[in-house]
Design a protein around this motif. Structure first.
Motif, PDB file in Angstrom:
ATOM      1  N   TYR A  11      42.369  22.048 -42.721  1.00 36.01           N
ATOM      2  CA  TYR A  11      41.315  21.041 -42.604  1.00 36.01           C
ATOM      3  C   TYR A  11      41.199  20.222 -43.889  1.00 36.01           C
ATOM      4  O   TYR A  11      41.095  18.989 -43.848  1.00 36.01           O
ATOM      5  CB  TYR A  11      39.982  21.708 -42.281  1.00 36.01           C
ATOM      6  N   LEU A  12      41.225  20.885 -45.032  1.00 35.91           N
ATOM      7  CA  LEU A  12      41.111  20.164 -46.297  1.00 35.91           C
ATOM      8  C   LEU A  12      42.338  19.288 -46.542  1.00 35.91           C
ATOM      9  O   LEU A  12      42.210  18.171 -47.064  1.00 35.91           O
ATOM     10  CB  LEU A  12      40.916  21.151 -47.445  1.00 35.91           C
ATOM     11  N   GLU A  13      43.505  19.767 -46.147  1.00 39.40           N
ATOM     12  CA  GLU A  13      44.701  18.941 -46.293  1.00 39.40           C
ATOM     13  C   GLU A  13      44.623  17.720 -45.374  1.00 39.40           C
ATOM     14  O   GLU A  13      45.062  16.622 -45.741  1.00 39.40           O
ATOM     15  CB  GLU A  13      45.946  19.765 -45.992  1.00 39.40           C
ATOM     16  N   TYR A  14      44.055  17.918 -44.196  1.00 37.74           N
ATOM     17  CA  TYR A  14      43.843  16.800 -43.268  1.00 37.74           C
ATOM     18  C   TYR A  14      42.880  15.773 -43.869  1.00 37.74           C
ATOM     19  O   TYR A  14      43.120  14.559 -43.830  1.00 37.74           O
ATOM     20  CB  TYR A  14      43.299  17.333 -41.942  1.00 37.74           C
ATOM     21  N   ILE A  15      41.778  16.260 -44.450  1.00 38.80           N
ATOM     22  CA  ILE A  15      40.815  15.362 -45.098  1.00 38.80           C
ATOM     23  C   ILE A  15      41.487  14.615 -46.247  1.00 38.80           C
ATOM     24  O   ILE A  15      41.274  13.412 -46.443  1.00 38.80           O
ATOM     25  CB  ILE A  15      39.589  16.151 -45.602  1.00 38.80           C
ATOM     26  N   GLY A  16      42.302  15.335 -47.010  1.00 38.51           N
ATOM     27  CA  GLY A  16      43.006  14.684 -48.114  1.00 38.51           C
ATOM     28  C   GLY A  16      43.900  13.559 -47.633  1.00 38.51           C
ATOM     29  O   GLY A  16      43.986  12.491 -48.260  1.00 38.51           O
ATOM     30  N   ALA A  17      44.580  13.763 -46.496  1.00 44.50           N
ATOM     31  CA  ALA A  17      45.432  12.714 -45.942  1.00 44.50           C
ATOM     32  C   ALA A  17      44.599  11.539 -45.449  1.00 44.50           C
ATOM     33  O   ALA A  17      44.960  10.372 -45.651  1.00 44.50           O
ATOM     34  CB  ALA A  17      46.278  13.286 -44.802  1.00 44.50           C
ATOM     35  N   CYS A  18      43.460  11.833 -44.814  1.00 46.05           N
ATOM     36  CA  CYS A  18      42.602  10.765 -44.285  1.00 46.05           C
ATOM     37  C   CYS A  18      42.034   9.883 -45.392  1.00 46.05           C
ATOM     38  O   CYS A  18      41.910   8.665 -45.238  1.00 46.05           O
ATOM     39  CB  CYS A  18      41.458  11.373 -43.476  1.00 46.05           C
ATOM     40  N   CYS A  19      41.656  10.509 -46.504  1.00 49.98           N
ATOM     41  CA  CYS A  19      41.064   9.728 -47.599  1.00 49.98           C
ATOM     42  C   CYS A  19      42.112   9.269 -48.619  1.00 49.98           C
ATOM     43  O   CYS A  19      41.770   8.756 -49.685  1.00 49.98           O
ATOM     44  CB  CYS A  19      39.958  10.519 -48.293  1.00 49.98           C
ATOM     45  N   GLU A  20      43.374   9.472 -48.261  1.00 48.06           N
ATOM     46  CA  GLU A  20      44.491   9.001 -49.087  1.00 48.06           C
ATOM     47  C   GLU A  20      44.405   9.536 -50.514  1.00 48.06           C
ATOM     48  O   GLU A  20      44.535   8.782 -51.490  1.00 48.06           O
ATOM     49  CB  GLU A  20      44.551   7.469 -49.069  1.00 48.06           C
ATOM     50  N   TYR A  21      44.207  10.844 -50.617  1.00 51.93           N
ATOM     51  CA  TYR A  21      44.200  11.478 -51.928  1.00 51.93           C
ATOM     52  C   TYR A  21      45.568  11.285 -52.573  1.00 51.93           C
ATOM     53  O   TYR A  21      46.605  11.592 -51.974  1.00 51.93           O
ATOM     54  CB  TYR A  21      43.880  12.967 -51.783  1.00 51.93           C
ATOM     55  N   ASP A  22      45.598  10.766 -53.794  1.00 48.10           N
ATOM     56  CA  ASP A  22      46.869  10.356 -54.398  1.00 48.10           C
ATOM     57  C   ASP A  22      47.522  11.439 -55.260  1.00 48.10           C
ATOM     58  O   ASP A  22      48.536  11.187 -55.916  1.00 48.10           O
ATOM     59  CB  ASP A  22      46.694   9.073 -55.217  1.00 48.10           C
ATOM     60  N   GLY A  23      46.962  12.652 -55.249  1.00 52.72           N
ATOM     61  CA  GLY A  23      47.571  13.741 -56.000  1.00 52.72           C
ATOM     62  C   GLY A  23      48.272  14.724 -55.077  1.00 52.72           C
ATOM     63  O   GLY A  23      48.617  14.399 -53.939  1.00 52.72           O
ATOM     64  N   ASP A  24      48.474  15.926 -55.574  1.00 54.39           N
ATOM     65  CA  ASP A  24      49.077  16.988 -54.781  1.00 54.39           C
ATOM     66  C   ASP A  24      48.000  17.571 -53.863  1.00 54.39           C
ATOM     67  O   ASP A  24      47.112  18.309 -54.311  1.00 54.39           O
ATOM     68  CB  ASP A  24      49.627  18.066 -55.728  1.00 54.39           C
ATOM     69  N   ILE A  25      48.068  17.234 -52.563  1.00 50.77           N
ATOM     70  CA  ILE A  25      47.016  17.628 -51.625  1.00 50.77           C
ATOM     71  C   ILE A  25      46.916  19.146 -51.504  1.00 50.77           C
ATOM     72  O   ILE A  25      45.819  19.709 -51.474  1.00 50.77           O
ATOM     73  CB  ILE A  25      47.258  16.981 -50.245  1.00 50.77           C
TER      74      ILE A  25
END
Length: 297
Positions: A86-100
């Motif tokens: 779920y957190l990795e999914y959120i990271g992809a949705c918000c375009e986290y630019d680091g190592d998810i």
């Protein structure tokens, strides 16, 4: 971090916000308080850009874009995912630019879900779900966090876990707006509060200053075998707070401007004049609940 001036919003012709103004400083844990329906969630939704204001000014930071992490009262989480997924999914949705993946593990540690990282969220308790929602809110390392009733409907252990996370985020320098009806939680973690009444901020400032302004110190007298006449005599004192607990036999006085030691002496003298036997007295501090009750009536 947040500057709001004369904010107005109506629904179907009914005004919810009637010129609300508030200030949240960098690094504040700001207790945003008020009755149900007073406009707290509307204000937070306007800050987040979820709904539009009718009138007024909302300024975030120094004018540059501000990243906001938002936790609604009941976060919606896909129950077929694990906490890490779920957190990795959120990271992809918000375009986290680091190592998810690395960031997801860091967040799981912060919210105390490292041992449940690979469990499907369908089996999570309400407290675990709330902590995962907090994890989603902080994943992108936002400058501003907005938590709407984060301890709502949690058992005492769940509340303690959530408050511990807020304290940890406070220690990391996060700016947090915390809306909750559990005022003891606000007293524990907030440094400033804003109390909404009638669609406006009725009181705002440093929490300790507000407690002193409205209640000052508190004097408690424990008495023995009180008659009605004696009780009436003591309750006639001209303080904002003057109450008696029949079960415990304790008088509680507050809302005075004089030094609490001087007030205690006056009350002891008054008790002696009315033949009231005092078993003990204590100087204490008024609660935020008492201040809240006075501000919102």
């Amino acid at each position: 971090m947040i500057t709001i001036r004369n904010l107005k919003k109506s629904y179907g012709g009914f005004p919810v916000l009637r010129g609300l103004s508030m200030d949240v400083n960098d690094g504040d844990v700001y207790g945003f308080l008020g009755r149900n329906g007073c406009g707290k969630t509307t204000t937070m939704n306007i800050i987040c850009g979820v709904i539009k204001k009718d009138e007024g000014e909302v300024k975030l930071g120094d004018g540059k874009p501000v990243t906001i992490g938002y936790l609604p009262e009941s976060p919606a989480i896909f129950d077929y995912m694990t906490a890490r997924e779920y957190l990795e999914y959120i990271g992809a949705c918000c375009e986290y630019d680091g190592d998810i993946k690395k960031r997801a593990d860091e967040v799981l540690e912060i919210v105390g879900l490292r041992d449940a990282a690979n469990r499907r969220t369908k089996g999570f308790s309400r407290g675990m779900t709330q902590r995962l929602g907090m994890g989603a809110a902080i994943l992108k390392k936002p400058e501003l966090l907005i938590f709407d009733e984060p301890t709502s409907a949690l058992d005492p252990q769940g509340r303690l876990e959530v408050i511990a996370i807020i304290e940890r985020l406070k220690g990391l320098g996060s700016t947090i707006v915390l809306s909750t009806h559990i005022l003891t939680d606000v007293e524990r973690v907030a440094n400033r509060v804003g109390i909404v009444n009638g669609g406006q901020i009725a009181e705002e400032g440093d929490i300790r200053s507000i407690l002193r302004k409205y209640s000052g110190d508190v004097v408690e007298l424990s008495v023995r075998e009180l008659t009605d006449a004696q009780k009436i005599a003591l309750l006639k004192v001209d303080f904002a707070i003057a109450e008696f607990n029949n079960e415990t036999g304790v008088f509680r006085f507050g809302g005075f401007e004089d030094n609490s030691n001087n007030v205690a002496k006056q009350l002891i003298k008054l008790a002696a004049e009315n033949d009231v036997v005092i078993e003990s007295f204590r100087l204490g501090t008024a609660s935020l609940e008492e201040v809240f009750g006075k501000v919102v009536g």
